[in-house]
Design a protein around this motif. Structure first.
Motif, PDB file in Angstrom:
ATOM      1  N   THR A  60      36.477 -82.611-103.921  1.00  0.00           N
ATOM      2  CA  THR A  60      36.271 -81.233-104.383  1.00  0.00           C
ATOM      3  C   THR A  60      37.042 -80.929-105.652  1.00  0.00           C
ATOM      4  O   THR A  60      36.576 -80.143-106.487  1.00  0.00           O
ATOM      5  CB  THR A  60      36.694 -80.236-103.282  1.00  0.00           C
ATOM      6  OG1 THR A  60      36.072 -80.584-102.046  1.00  0.00           O
ATOM      7  CG2 THR A  60      36.290 -78.818-103.646  1.00  0.00           C
ATOM      8  N   VAL A  61      38.194 -81.535-105.821  1.00  0.00           N
ATOM      9  CA  VAL A  61      39.056 -81.240-106.969  1.00  0.00           C
ATOM     10  C   VAL A  61      38.932 -82.361-107.992  1.00  0.00           C
ATOM     11  O   VAL A  61      38.966 -83.542-107.644  1.00  0.00           O
ATOM     12  CB  VAL A  61      40.532 -81.079-106.529  1.00  0.00           C
ATOM     13  CG1 VAL A  61      41.432 -80.839-107.735  1.00  0.00           C
ATOM     14  CG2 VAL A  61      40.650 -79.943-105.528  1.00  0.00           C
ATOM     15  N   GLY A  62      38.799 -81.966-109.250  1.00  0.00           N
ATOM     16  CA  GLY A  62      38.722 -82.975-110.310  1.00  0.00           C
ATOM     17  C   GLY A  62      38.003 -82.438-111.529  1.00  0.00           C
ATOM     18  O   GLY A  62      37.628 -81.254-111.603  1.00  0.00           O
ATOM     19  N   LYS A  63      37.783 -83.298-112.478  1.00  0.00           N
ATOM     20  CA  LYS A  63      37.116 -82.920-113.711  1.00  0.00           C
ATOM     21  C   LYS A  63      35.664 -82.547-113.411  1.00  0.00           C
ATOM     22  O   LYS A  63      34.938 -83.296-112.759  1.00  0.00           O
ATOM     23  CB  LYS A  63      37.174 -84.089-114.701  1.00  0.00           C
ATOM     24  CG  LYS A  63      36.610 -83.728-116.066  1.00  0.00           C
ATOM     25  CD  LYS A  63      36.762 -84.878-117.037  1.00  0.00           C
ATOM     26  CE  LYS A  63      36.198 -84.489-118.417  1.00  0.00           C
ATOM     27  NZ  LYS A  63      36.328 -85.601-119.395  1.00  0.00           N
ATOM     28  N   GLY A  64      35.271 -81.405-113.902  1.00  0.00           N
ATOM     29  CA  GLY A  64      33.917 -80.912-113.625  1.00  0.00           C
ATOM     30  C   GLY A  64      33.779 -80.295-112.252  1.00  0.00           C
ATOM     31  O   GLY A  64      32.686 -79.825-111.896  1.00  0.00           O
ATOM     32  N   LEU A  65      34.879 -80.314-111.474  1.00  0.00           N
ATOM     33  CA  LEU A  65      34.845 -79.709-110.138  1.00  0.00           C
ATOM     34  C   LEU A  65      35.824 -78.536-110.125  1.00  0.00           C
ATOM     35  O   LEU A  65      35.876 -77.755-111.059  1.00  0.00           O
ATOM     36  CB  LEU A  65      35.201 -80.773-109.089  1.00  0.00           C
ATOM     37  CG  LEU A  65      34.288 -82.002-109.053  1.00  0.00           C
ATOM     38  CD1 LEU A  65      34.823 -83.035-108.072  1.00  0.00           C
ATOM     39  CD2 LEU A  65      32.863 -81.594-108.686  1.00  0.00           C
ATOM     40  N   MET A  66      36.586 -78.392-109.055  1.00  0.00           N
ATOM     41  CA  MET A  66      37.544 -77.294-108.945  1.00  0.00           C
ATOM     42  C   MET A  66      38.918 -77.714-109.420  1.00  0.00           C
ATOM     43  O   MET A  66      39.272 -78.907-109.385  1.00  0.00           O
ATOM     44  CB  MET A  66      37.666 -76.829-107.483  1.00  0.00           C
ATOM     45  CG  MET A  66      36.490 -76.076-106.940  1.00  0.00           C
ATOM     46  SD  MET A  66      36.897 -75.431-105.290  1.00  0.00           S
ATOM     47  CE  MET A  66      35.274 -74.930-104.727  1.00  0.00           C
ATOM     48  N   SER A  67      39.689 -76.724-109.804  1.00  0.00           N
ATOM     49  CA  SER A  67      41.099 -76.964-110.069  1.00  0.00           C
ATOM     50  C   SER A  67      41.856 -76.886-108.747  1.00  0.00           C
ATOM     51  O   SER A  67      41.322 -76.446-107.725  1.00  0.00           O
ATOM     52  CB  SER A  67      41.649 -75.919-111.044  1.00  0.00           C
ATOM     53  OG  SER A  67      41.639 -74.627-110.438  1.00  0.00           O
ATOM     54  N   GLU A  68      43.106 -77.278-108.769  1.00  0.00           N
ATOM     55  CA  GLU A  68      43.937 -77.235-107.575  1.00  0.00           C
ATOM     56  C   GLU A  68      44.062 -75.802-107.052  1.00  0.00           C
ATOM     57  O   GLU A  68      43.948 -75.548-105.850  1.00  0.00           O
ATOM     58  CB  GLU A  68      45.319 -77.803-107.872  1.00  0.00           C
ATOM     59  CG  GLU A  68      46.317 -77.712-106.722  1.00  0.00           C
ATOM     60  CD  GLU A  68      45.962 -78.615-105.557  1.00  0.00           C
ATOM     61  OE1 GLU A  68      46.371 -78.310-104.419  1.00  0.00           O
ATOM     62  OE2 GLU A  68      45.270 -79.633-105.786  1.00  0.00           O
TER      63      GLU A  68
END
Length: 690
Positions: A428-436
């Motif tokens: 879920t978290v990562g580049k192009g996804l969500m931030s922490e």
């Protein structure tokens, strides 16, 4: 005796008349304004979240407009004005009461008691005449006294004395209330004199004409027309008729959205040129290819065809706005974005009307489709889209990345939150996804959503062991609110899953039941950041016949619960909550298998579907079993026991062991038809979350 009618020149009666009329209007309105609000949004808790959706200012603006409508501003102003008028009339009554002539009373004039004897009256009059005789007194300029006023006082004293001593005059006083006999009297009409003053007559006639010929018919007509033009679901009858025409047995969610666009209510926000302005731009955005797959608005090919086949105008634009709302399509136009927000609550109200129509037909598929449409409208999620879009910061791209590009099925919130924490965060978290930070906010919201998990469902008849034909049966559903991703969920206490009826003489238990009914707990308001209304979730429980595809027992709706759902810190309590739905048992004995649906109208994927079996015993068999259970040997200290001991040589005969009788209604069934003995007709709740 003569009589005459006079108008209220001194204002003696007019304030009473006006105060009465004002009170008839003001007092009921005051109660209506001050009575506690029944709106759950006033006292219900809220899901805690820092998430602010795009165009949150437009959504908040719509909420404020709705709250202003609910504040009853017009009624409050009317109440204030009404009490001002009443206060003014009371003041006038108090002022004018000082100038009102008192009833002629000889005892008061002489200043003696009503019980005075004739001798006392004569003695008192003699003293008063010596004191007030015109020859004995002189006018006092300091007291504004004149010879005429002193003479009038003496005349009144003499007249009062004769009214009490002279037989003829006394008879006049007793019969007519005045020593001079019959007097003319006037009837004061509670209208001020200026109304009938010469020259004002035409204005009075005009006022009456306006009040009786225009205002009164208008008010009555408005009230009557208002009651006749609105349905029980608070939509226009014309709109309900159009929805009725759109109904069909195989209707699906997308077709329901199309049907909802037929409502007349959209005319209020799409008047005149608004129905056509920027329609091409709106449709091009909604029908554009999505970044992941399909159309940006979430339409199916059949939905797109339905939109394009509509004639231009209010309905076509309303439908395009609905799909832009469900697909969260950015329109890059403030008026269009505002209209996109405005159509959502209108469509939700129309969908309630469509649900009522579907329930009247009783076919299962349209009923379930209408409930699903309500969930989609509440969460701004297109039909068939990922349930993960209900969480903050989830987009179609992120949902697809989490579920896998090749996945043909969507993850429910429960399945997603059930993934291992490290793995869930990784996908879920990562580049192009969500931030922490966005991920933590999303998880915080998910762990607050009220997911009702069914632990046990069974049938029973209150106060009875058996279910007999045509008896009043209760479907008892026991469950707990377990938010997705909850940790350290305690095991359910078996005793909490029982439903024991209070004994008739157990006052404490009865009082506890009554207290629980009165102190109901509200669930949190629906976490629906894109929906411009505060809404309290509703849970609907109903039974269907899967073989015929028809509804067997109509829905029972639950908005409150008997125990707290969350504690003061906002953590779930995992209390067992009881839902009960009563209906009449079938008229014939036998086993009846139903499908129980428990639907939450505010969240996608929080529904429960399971089979339940109702076993109805023959009435005669139940009576026989009850009679056998009631047979027992007499106790030693009873008269019957002593007689039995004498017959058996001083010993009681051995007690018969009661035969264990399997209650035909005490069969436990899971979804595969397994049976076991129990108190009631029960159902295993290894349910499928839908």
């Amino acid at each position: 005796m003569s009589s005459e009618y006079s108008y209220d020149e001194q204002g003696q009666f007019f304030p009473f008349f006006v105060a009465t009329l004002a009170g008839l209007v003001t007092i009921p309105l005051t109660y209506n304004v001050l009575k506690p609000s029944t709106d759950p949004a006033v006292s219900a808790p809220r899901v805690r979240s820092e998430f602010r959706p795009e165009h949150a200012d437009l959504i908040d603006g719509q909420k404020k407009v709705q709250k202003r409508r609910e504040r009853k501003l017009k009624r409050i102003i009317t109440v204030v004005l009404g009490w001002v008028v009443i206060a003014l009339m009371i003041y006038l009554i108090m002022v004018t009461s000082r100038t009102v002539a008192k009833i002629w009373n000889p005892y008061d004039i002489l200043g003696i008691s009503d019980s005075a004897t004739e001798r006392e009256i004569k003695s008192h009059y003699k003293r008063m005449s010596l004191k007030h005789h015109p020859d004995k007194v002189r006018p006092d300029p300091a007291k504004n006294e004149t010879i005429e006023s002193l003479n009038e006082v003496f005349v009144e004293l003499t007249k009062a004395y004769k009214a009490l001593t002279d037989e003829d005059i006394r008879n006049n006083y007793i019969q007519y209330g005045h020593p001079d006999g019959k007097q003319s009297f006037s009837i004061g009409i509670a209208l001020p004199n200026f109304i009938i003053t010469d020259g004002n007559g035409k204005y009075v006639i005009l006022m009456y004409a306006v009040m009786l010929g225009v205002l009164l018919p208008y008010l009555v007509g408005t009230w009557w027309y208002g009651t006749q033009r609105m349905s029980k679901e608070k939509v226009l009858i014309e709109s309900a008729n159009k929805l009725f025409q759109e109904y069909k047995e195989d209707i699906v969610q997308g077709e329901i959205i199309t049907a909802l666009s037929s409502g007349v209510e959209y005319n209020n926000i799409l008047k005149g040129e608004k129905a056509y302005s920027n329609l091409g731009k709106l449709e091009s955005r909604v029908l554009a290819e999505g970044e992941t797959s399909g159309l940006a608005g979430g339409l199916s090919p059949k939905d797109r065809e339905a939109l394009q086949n509509l004639d231009g105008g209010v309905r076509r634009k309303a439908l395009a706005l609905l799909w832009s709302y469900l697909g969260r399509v950015e329109l890059d136009d403030t008026p269009l974005n505002k209209s996109k927000v405005e159509v959502a609550p209108i469509a939700h109200a129309l969908n309630n009307s469509f649900t009522a129509i579907a329930l009247a037909f009783g076919t299962t598929a349209p009923i379930l489709a209408s409930y699903s449409a309500a969930q989609n409208l509440m969460q701004a999620v297109p039909p068939g889209a990922s349930p993960l879009l209900q969480l903050p910061y989830f987009t179609k791209q992120i949902a697809q990345a989490v579920e896998g590009e090749d996945s043909r099925t969507h993850l429910s919130l429960q399945q997603y939150m059930g993934l291992p924490e490290d793995y869930r965060k990784k996908i879920t978290v990562g580049k192009g996804l969500m931030s922490e930070q966005e991920y933590q906010i999303s998880m915080k919201v998910a762990r607050q959503l009220p997911n009702y998990h069914v632990e046990k469902a069974f049938f029973k008849v209150t106060g009875e062991k058996y279910i007999t034909p045509s008896s009043l049966v209760s479907l008892v559903v026991k469950g707990r609110f377990i938010p997705p991703g909850s940790l350290n969920v305690p095991a359910v206490v078996t005793a909490d899953l029982d439903d024991i009826d209070a004994a008739e003489d157990d006052l404490n238990a009865i009082r506890a039941e009554k207290a629980a009914e009165q102190n109901q707990e509200l669930p949190p308001l629906a976490h629906a950041p894109y929906f411009p209304r505060d809404y309290s979730p509703r849970w609907h429980v109903f039974l269907t016949d899967s073989k015929q595809g028809k509804m067997a027992v109509p829905p029972f709706t639950f908005t409150t619960f008997d125990k707290p759902i969350y504690d003061e810190s906002g953590k779930p309590t995992f209390n067992v909550q009881t839902l009960k739905a009563q209906f009449q048992a079938p008229p014939q004995a036998g086993q009846y298998t139903f499908v129980m649906h428990l639907v939450c109208d505010s969240y996608v994927g929080f529904d429960t579907k399971m089979e339940v079996t109702l076993t109805v015993a023959e009435a005669s068999a139940a009576v026989e079993i009850d009679a056998e259970d009631d047979i027992s040997e007499p106790d030693e200290d009873s008269v019957a026991g002593q007689m039995a001991m004498l017959k058996n040589g001083g010993a009681l005969p051995p007690r018969r062991k009661k035969q264990a009788v399997q209650d035909p209604s005490d069969e436990e069934s899971d979804t595969e038809g397994e049976e076991a003995a129990d108190d009631t007709s029960e159902t295993d709740t290894d349910t499928d979350e839908e």
